[in-house]
Design a protein around this motif. Structure first.
Motif, PDB file in Angstrom:
ATOM      1  N   UNK A   7       0.883  -1.289  -0.027  1.00 27.52           N
ATOM      2  CA  UNK A   7       0.105   0.154  -0.038  1.00 27.52           C
ATOM      3  C   UNK A   7       0.869   1.301  -0.084  1.00 27.52           C
ATOM      4  N   UNK A   8       0.535   2.305  -0.645  1.00 25.14           N
ATOM      5  CA  UNK A   8       1.066   3.447  -0.667  1.00 25.14           C
ATOM      6  C   UNK A   8       0.898   4.593   0.357  1.00 25.14           C
ATOM      7  N   UNK A   9       1.862   5.162   0.941  1.00 30.54           N
ATOM      8  CA  UNK A   9       1.623   6.237   1.735  1.00 30.54           C
ATOM      9  C   UNK A   9       1.219   7.563   1.304  1.00 30.54           C
ATOM     10  N   UNK A  10       0.011   7.988   1.713  1.00 35.24           N
ATOM     11  CA  UNK A  10      -0.391   9.294   0.941  1.00 35.24           C
ATOM     12  C   UNK A  10       0.313  10.492   1.896  1.00 35.24           C
ATOM     13  N   UNK A  11       1.054  11.177   1.047  1.00 36.79           N
ATOM     14  CA  UNK A  11       1.290  12.503   1.719  1.00 36.79           C
ATOM     15  C   UNK A  11       0.499  13.678   1.897  1.00 36.79           C
ATOM     16  N   UNK A  12       0.408  14.310   2.837  1.00 31.59           N
ATOM     17  CA  UNK A  12      -0.428  15.285   3.039  1.00 31.59           C
ATOM     18  C   UNK A  12       0.252  16.786   3.417  1.00 31.59           C
ATOM     19  N   UNK A  13      -0.360  17.776   2.977  1.00 32.07           N
ATOM     20  CA  UNK A  13       0.603  19.078   3.309  1.00 32.07           C
ATOM     21  C   UNK A  13       0.386  19.092   4.820  1.00 32.07           C
ATOM     22  N   UNK A  14      -0.571  18.683   5.626  1.00 33.04           N
ATOM     23  CA  UNK A  14      -0.628  19.041   7.108  1.00 33.04           C
ATOM     24  C   UNK A  14      -1.813  17.930   7.568  1.00 33.04           C
ATOM     25  N   UNK A  15      -1.658  17.485   8.873  1.00 32.71           N
ATOM     26  CA  UNK A  15      -2.707  16.758   9.489  1.00 32.71           C
ATOM     27  C   UNK A  15      -3.763  17.801   9.807  1.00 32.71           C
ATOM     28  N   UNK A  16      -3.767  19.029   9.799  1.00 35.52           N
ATOM     29  CA  UNK A  16      -4.571  19.907  10.345  1.00 35.52           C
ATOM     30  C   UNK A  16      -5.768  20.256   9.327  1.00 35.52           C
ATOM     31  N   UNK A  17      -6.857  19.991   9.899  1.00 38.79           N
ATOM     32  CA  UNK A  17      -8.231  20.569   8.970  1.00 38.79           C
ATOM     33  C   UNK A  17      -8.486  21.997   9.146  1.00 38.79           C
ATOM     34  N   UNK A  18      -7.849  22.720   8.122  1.00 39.99           N
ATOM     35  CA  UNK A  18      -7.903  24.003   8.193  1.00 39.99           C
ATOM     36  C   UNK A  18      -9.202  24.504   8.319  1.00 39.99           C
ATOM     37  N   UNK A  19     -10.273  23.889   7.885  1.00 33.13           N
ATOM     38  CA  UNK A  19     -11.550  24.591   7.478  1.00 33.13           C
ATOM     39  C   UNK A  19     -12.499  24.261   8.885  1.00 33.13           C
ATOM     40  N   UNK A  20     -12.025  23.697   9.899  1.00 32.86           N
ATOM     41  CA  UNK A  20     -12.811  23.804  11.031  1.00 32.86           C
ATOM     42  C   UNK A  20     -12.544  25.293  11.823  1.00 32.86           C
ATOM     43  N   UNK A  21     -11.729  25.706  11.423  1.00 35.39           N
ATOM     44  CA  UNK A  21     -11.734  27.349  11.797  1.00 35.39           C
ATOM     45  C   UNK A  21     -12.149  28.357  10.498  1.00 35.39           C
ATOM     46  N   UNK A  22     -12.459  29.544  10.891  1.00 37.68           N
ATOM     47  CA  UNK A  22     -12.524  30.433   9.733  1.00 37.68           C
ATOM     48  C   UNK A  22     -11.657  30.880   8.782  1.00 37.68           C
ATOM     49  N   UNK A  23     -11.826  31.411   7.622  1.00 37.13           N
ATOM     50  CA  UNK A  23     -10.489  31.525   6.627  1.00 37.13           C
ATOM     51  C   UNK A  23      -9.449  32.387   7.506  1.00 37.13           C
ATOM     52  N   UNK A  24      -8.364  32.279   7.137  1.00 35.95           N
ATOM     53  CA  UNK A  24      -7.241  33.324   7.570  1.00 35.95           C
ATOM     54  C   UNK A  24      -7.421  34.610   6.989  1.00 35.95           C
ATOM     55  N   UNK A  25      -7.488  34.644   5.567  1.00 32.22           N
ATOM     56  CA  UNK A  25      -7.579  35.823   4.851  1.00 32.22           C
ATOM     57  C   UNK A  25      -9.046  36.227   4.508  1.00 32.22           C
ATOM     58  N   UNK A  26      -9.425  37.293   4.574  1.00 29.81           N
ATOM     59  CA  UNK A  26     -10.906  38.025   4.004  1.00 29.81           C
ATOM     60  C   UNK A  26     -10.921  38.318   2.452  1.00 29.81           C
ATOM     61  N   UNK A  27     -12.060  38.273   2.318  1.00 28.36           N
ATOM     62  CA  UNK A  27     -12.473  38.966   0.971  1.00 28.36           C
ATOM     63  C   UNK A  27     -11.989  40.280   0.773  1.00 28.36           C
ATOM     64  N   UNK A  28     -11.359  40.690  -0.209  1.00 28.83           N
ATOM     65  CA  UNK A  28     -10.677  41.919  -0.674  1.00 28.83           C
ATOM     66  C   UNK A  28      -9.280  42.380   0.147  1.00 28.83           C
ATOM     67  N   UNK A  29      -8.817  41.364   1.037  1.00 26.76           N
ATOM     68  CA  UNK A  29      -7.710  41.677   1.609  1.00 26.76           C
ATOM     69  C   UNK A  29      -6.598  41.490   0.458  1.00 26.76           C
ATOM     70  N   UNK A  30      -5.414  42.249   0.835  1.00 28.59           N
ATOM     71  CA  UNK A  30      -4.207  42.442   0.254  1.00 28.59           C
ATOM     72  C   UNK A  30      -3.641  41.272   0.720  1.00 28.59           C
ATOM     73  N   UNK A  31      -2.890  40.618  -0.189  1.00 27.35           N
ATOM     74  CA  UNK A  31      -1.924  39.369  -0.235  1.00 27.35           C
ATOM     75  C   UNK A  31      -0.740  39.457  -1.021  1.00 27.35           C
ATOM     76  N   UNK A  32       0.021  38.804  -0.576  1.00 27.18           N
ATOM     77  CA  UNK A  32       1.745  38.551  -1.345  1.00 27.18           C
ATOM     78  C   UNK A  32       1.887  37.137  -1.484  1.00 27.18           C
ATOM     79  N   UNK A  33       2.365  36.872  -2.549  1.00 25.48           N
ATOM     80  CA  UNK A  33       2.833  35.526  -3.045  1.00 25.48           C
ATOM     81  C   UNK A  33       4.171  35.110  -2.126  1.00 25.48           C
ATOM     82  N   UNK A  34       4.136  34.164  -1.246  1.00 21.86           N
ATOM     83  CA  UNK A  34       5.215  33.731  -0.615  1.00 21.86           C
ATOM     84  C   UNK A  34       6.273  32.968  -1.735  1.00 21.86           C
ATOM     85  N   UNK A  35       5.659  32.324  -2.676  1.00 24.69           N
ATOM     86  CA  UNK A  35       6.620  31.426  -3.860  1.00 24.69           C
ATOM     87  C   UNK A  35       6.046  31.597  -5.074  1.00 24.69           C
TER      88      UNK A  35
END
Length: 100
Positions: free
Chosen positions: A1-29
């Motif tokens: 069986x193959x191990x599935x690699x996840x970005x994180x074990x945290x389920x992010x959608x249990x919390x509200x979104x970190x960024x809001x509509x209209x918020x100015x953001x910058x690409x980290x990569x």
């Protein structure tokens, strides 16, 4: 069986979104087309590290992550990005933290 690699074990959608509509953001990569961006070649750069844009939509992926649709000012590209790929555009310390 193959191990599935996840970005994180945290389920992010249990919390509200970190960024809001209209918020100015910058690409980290730099983000390249993986074949899902119509009209661009696979591997073509869509967003350069440091490009700034605004959150125009918020969706989810795999019932685990928020995906932020960001309209980037310089290129005019609208790209879906995860929280870890973005930081607030209003930063003074460049660590991805908010200064509310």
């Amino acid at each position: 069986m193959t191990n599935i690699s996840r970005d994180s074990d945290v389920v992010e959608i249990n919390d509200p979104p970190f960024f809001d509509y209209g918020e100015k953001v910058r690409a980290r990569r730099t983000v390249r087309n993986d074949g899902t961006f119509r009209g661009k070649d696979i591997g073509e750069i869509l967003v350069n590290k440091g490009d700034e844009g605004y959150v125009v939509s918020i969706g989810t992926f795999l019932q685990q992550f928020y995906i932020y649709g960001v309209e980037f000012l310089g290129s005019g590209n609208r790209v879906g990005m995860k929280r870890k790929e973005l930081e607030s555009g209003e930063l003074s310390d460049n660590k991805g933290e908010r200064h509310d």
